[in-house]
Scaffold this active site. Structure first.
Site, PDB file in Angstrom:
ATOM      1  NE  ARG A   1      -2.059  -0.473   3.948  1.00  0.00           N
ATOM      2  CZ  ARG A   1      -1.674   0.550   4.706  1.00  0.00           C
ATOM      3  NH1 ARG A   1      -1.890   1.789   4.337  1.00  0.00           N
ATOM      4  NH2 ARG A   1      -1.062   0.347   5.846  1.00  0.00           N
TER       5      ARG A   1
ATOM      6  CB  CYS B   1       0.806  -5.438  16.634  1.00  0.00           C
ATOM      7  SG  CYS B   1       1.653  -3.882  16.942  1.00  0.00           S
TER       8      CYS B   1
ATOM      9  CG  ASP C   1      -7.304  -6.052   8.072  1.00  0.00           C
ATOM     10  OD1 ASP C   1      -6.511  -5.634   8.935  1.00  0.00           O
ATOM     11  OD2 ASP C   1      -7.425  -5.533   6.950  1.00  0.00           O
TER      12      ASP C   1
ATOM     13  NE  ARG D   1       0.497  -8.259   2.856  1.00  0.00           N
ATOM     14  CZ  ARG D   1       0.017  -7.694   3.953  1.00  0.00           C
ATOM     15  NH1 ARG D   1      -1.032  -8.172   4.551  1.00  0.00           N
ATOM     16  NH2 ARG D   1       0.613  -6.640   4.478  1.00  0.00           N
TER      17      ARG D   1
HETATM   18  O1  O2Y Z   1       0.406  -3.702   1.570  1.00  0.00           O
HETATM   19  C1  O2Y Z   1      -0.785  -3.980   1.352  1.00  0.00           C
HETATM   20  O2  O2Y Z   1      -1.371  -3.658   0.328  1.00  0.00           O
HETATM   21  C2  O2Y Z   1      -1.547  -4.750   2.321  1.00  0.00           C
HETATM   22  S1  O2Y Z   1      -1.809  -3.897   3.810  1.00  0.00           S
HETATM   23  C3  O2Y Z   1      -2.833  -4.898   4.767  1.00  0.00           C
HETATM   24  C4  O2Y Z   1      -3.254  -6.119   4.294  1.00  0.00           C
HETATM   25  C5  O2Y Z   1      -4.073  -6.904   5.059  1.00  0.00           C
HETATM   26  C6  O2Y Z   1      -4.479  -6.431   6.272  1.00  0.00           C
HETATM   27  N1  O2Y Z   1      -4.070  -5.239   6.745  1.00  0.00           N
HETATM   28  C7  O2Y Z   1      -3.227  -4.483   6.036  1.00  0.00           C
HETATM   29  C8  O2Y Z   1      -2.829  -3.185   6.679  1.00  0.00           C
HETATM   30  O3  O2Y Z   1      -1.969  -2.457   6.193  1.00  0.00           O
HETATM   31  O4  O2Y Z   1      -3.399  -2.867   7.733  1.00  0.00           O
HETATM   32 MN    MN Z   2      -5.026  -4.146   8.313  1.00  0.00          MN
END
Ligand code: O2Y
Ligand code: MN
Length: 547
Positions: free
Chosen positions: A30, A211, A236, A327
């Site tokens: 992200r 965490c 999540d 992932r």
């Molecule tokens: O890096 C990403 O696109 C995934 S981020 C993510 C994925 C699953 C659950 N939580 C998260 C997060 O950044 O909180």
């Molecule tokens: Mn998350």
């Protein structure tokens, strides 16, 4: 996808219907710096979000979509966030030119005919427009228009940027909807703790990344022989509504887990290790000679003949074989820990909300807030210290209220106000706790074993809710007395336990200063009740140190 190598077939004997996807090497996580909340007024996005005016954002991004899908297949992906028959579920439609995104959405949401059936002739859905564009970060935008419930995302095919039902809809847009409609869209796992009588108590928990949120949600309890078992509802996101009886009821809007692979193994998360042996998409993991997925922290020694996440022969050295943010995408129903109630349409009654962070020194293993308002303050002051895997910098404290900093679709000052308002509407509000599994001793060693042993802390919470466990009052909240924790079968010295539960007034006074600086960002959007809680904490700390 196999033909054009979007997917690589894994060993179909040991991993039936499992595939590996390798993303572009500049598109592996992200991108918060390229994520925007586009509200007419900048103050409505608040000081913690990147902001663009809606018209400016559209003028900037629309040309990038022009012709972007030419020569590609365009997928129209109708999906439901939440169980198909729940009154609390919501519909989205994602248009995408990525087959990998369409396949992942099939795991992460209820997608396809079931969504069209529910939608019928209604126009009540959140539209999301997604294109890979040219994958250049210079032309990457993840834009949210909460006032018109719209998402535009271009330039990334990865996770939270591209699977628009997850962070974009279920948190950023949904948090805005939730404030309008008096419910809560939270970055929380949901679990059920079963006691020896078979009664299950449901809890939701918010933690910043790194965490162990997924591991906690899918925990194998160390107290299973005593009849305490943990059931997974979600790992999540929680959507929580006030039920007809005035209790807070949670649904998991998602249908799958998109979890970090590195560090996942039979000890940290045995349930997910079982789940991912079939019908799973792996992204950016390494592959063994026998075409099985592999990552750092899966086994102690890397097998020979590994192919790294770029598709190149890997040799031991500086570079990891699997990307640190690699992932697995797996249907939630495949976990042996999944609750038989995880799709209950009315949601599950939440008795405890848990906040947490990674704090080497400051926070005790667990403490309980005095009441809802104090609990909201505890959530608003959440922070976590970074790990190398997350940021490259170790031990930097990042404030992350309710673990929502990157996901709240509006001004966080108003968000705290919404939490406070929800508390006064609940007949029997959940108890609010804070945990820290990561406290260290003077030599830097973890004081608490974590993983399945964390059930002992959940049990203490349950005992508090049931009025069975003792606690000592401290300025920050109620901390367990050593004898109130169930520690049989665990070798932990009395000194270690005292260190785990200690509240150091000087450390908390320093923390209070840092909180004050953070809160000043919100100006007059910070609710008075939060300022009041801060002053009350400061006064309790002064009283203790002058005692
Ligand atoms: O890096 C990403 O696109 C995934 S981020 C993510 C994925 C699953 C659950 N939580 C998260 C997060 O950044 O909180
Ligand atoms: Mn998350």
């Amino acid at each position: 996808m196999l033909k054009d190598e979007t997917f690589i077939e894994l060993n179909q004997k040991t991993y039936p219907r499992c595939y590996l996807h390798r993303s572009n090497s500049n598109d592996v996580a992200r991108t918060e710096n390229l994520t925007f909340i586009c509200t007419r007024k900048k103050e409505d996005a608040g000081p913690t979000n990147n902001w663009m005016a809606p018209a400016d954002a559209k003028d900037k991004i629309r040309p990038l979509f022009d012709g972007a899908m030419k020569g590609r297949t365009m997928y129209v992906v109708p999906y439901i966030m939440g169980p198909a028959s729940s009154p609390y579920s919501k519909i989205g439609v994602e248009i995408t030119d990525s087959a990998y995104v369409a396949a992942s959405m099939r795991i992460m949401s209820r997608m396809g005919g079931v969504a069209l059936d529910r939608l019928g002739r209604s126009g009540d859905f959140v539209p999301g427009l997604h294109s890979l564009g040219d994958l250049s970060p210079d032309r990457r935008f993840i834009a949210h228009f909460p006032e018109e419930k719209l998402i535009w995302s271009i330039g990334s095919g990865y996770g939270g940027n591209a699977l628009l039902g997850k962070k974009c809809f279920a948190l950023r847009i949904a948090s805005w909807m939730a404030r309008e409609q008096s419910w809560m869209a939270e970055h929380m796992l949901i679990l059920g703790l079963e006691d020896p009588s078979g009664k299950v108590t449901y809890m939701a928990a918010a933690f910043p990344s790194a965490c162990g949120k997924t591991n906690l949600a899918m925990m194998v309890s160390a107290l299973e022989s005593q009849g305490y078992r943990v059931w997974t509802i979600g790992d999540d996101i929680a959507w929580m509504h006030i039920g007809p009886d005035g209790t807070l009821r949670a649904i998991n809007p998602e249908a799958g887990f998109f979890g970090v692979a590195p560090g996942t193994n039979g000890k940290t998360n045995p349930n997910v290790m079982t789940a991912i042996h079939h019908d799973t998409i792996f992204t950016n993991v390494a592959m063994t000679e026998s075409r099985e997925p592999w990552w750092e922290g899966m086994d102690s020694t890397p097998p020979s003949g590994l192919t790294d996440w770029h598709g190149k022969k890997w040799s031991a050295g500086k570079m990891a074989a699997a990307h640190p943010n690699s992932r697995y995408t797996v249907p939630a129903g495949q976990s042996p820990s999944i609750s038989s109630h995880w799709e209950d349409p009315q949601g599950l009654p939440i008795s405890a909300l848990i906040f947490g962070g990674r704090r080497a020194r400051l926070a005790p293993l667990v403490y309980e807030s005095h009441n809802w308002q104090h609990g909201v303050f505890v959530g608003a002051t959440m922070a976590s210290e970074t790990t190398a895997a997350a940021t490259g910098a170790v031990g930097v404290t990042r404030r992350d209220p309710m673990a929502m900093l990157p996901f709240c679709g509006y001004n966080m000052g108003d968000y705290f106000g919404h939490w406070l308002a929800m508390g006064s509407k609940l007949k029997n509000p959940p108890r609010i706790f804070h945990v820290n599994w990561f406290r260290r001793d003077a030599d830097g060693k973890f004081l608490w074993p974590g993983y399945g042993e964390n059930v002992r802390v959940l049990k203490w919470m349950l005992d508090r809710i049931e009025g069975r466990a003792e606690a000592a009052e401290t300025p920050i909240g109620n901390v367990p007395t050593p004898s109130s924790l169930t520690l049989d079968g665990l070798s932990i010295s009395r000194d270690t336990l005292n260190e785990l539960l200690a509240v150091n007034p000087q450390d908390w006074a320093d923390e209070e200063q840092a909180v004050s600086k953070f809160f000043s960002k919100f100006g007059d959007r910070l609710p008075a009740a939060i300022c009041q809680e801060q002053k009350a904490l400061a006064a309790r700390l002064v009283a203790l140190s002058s005692h």
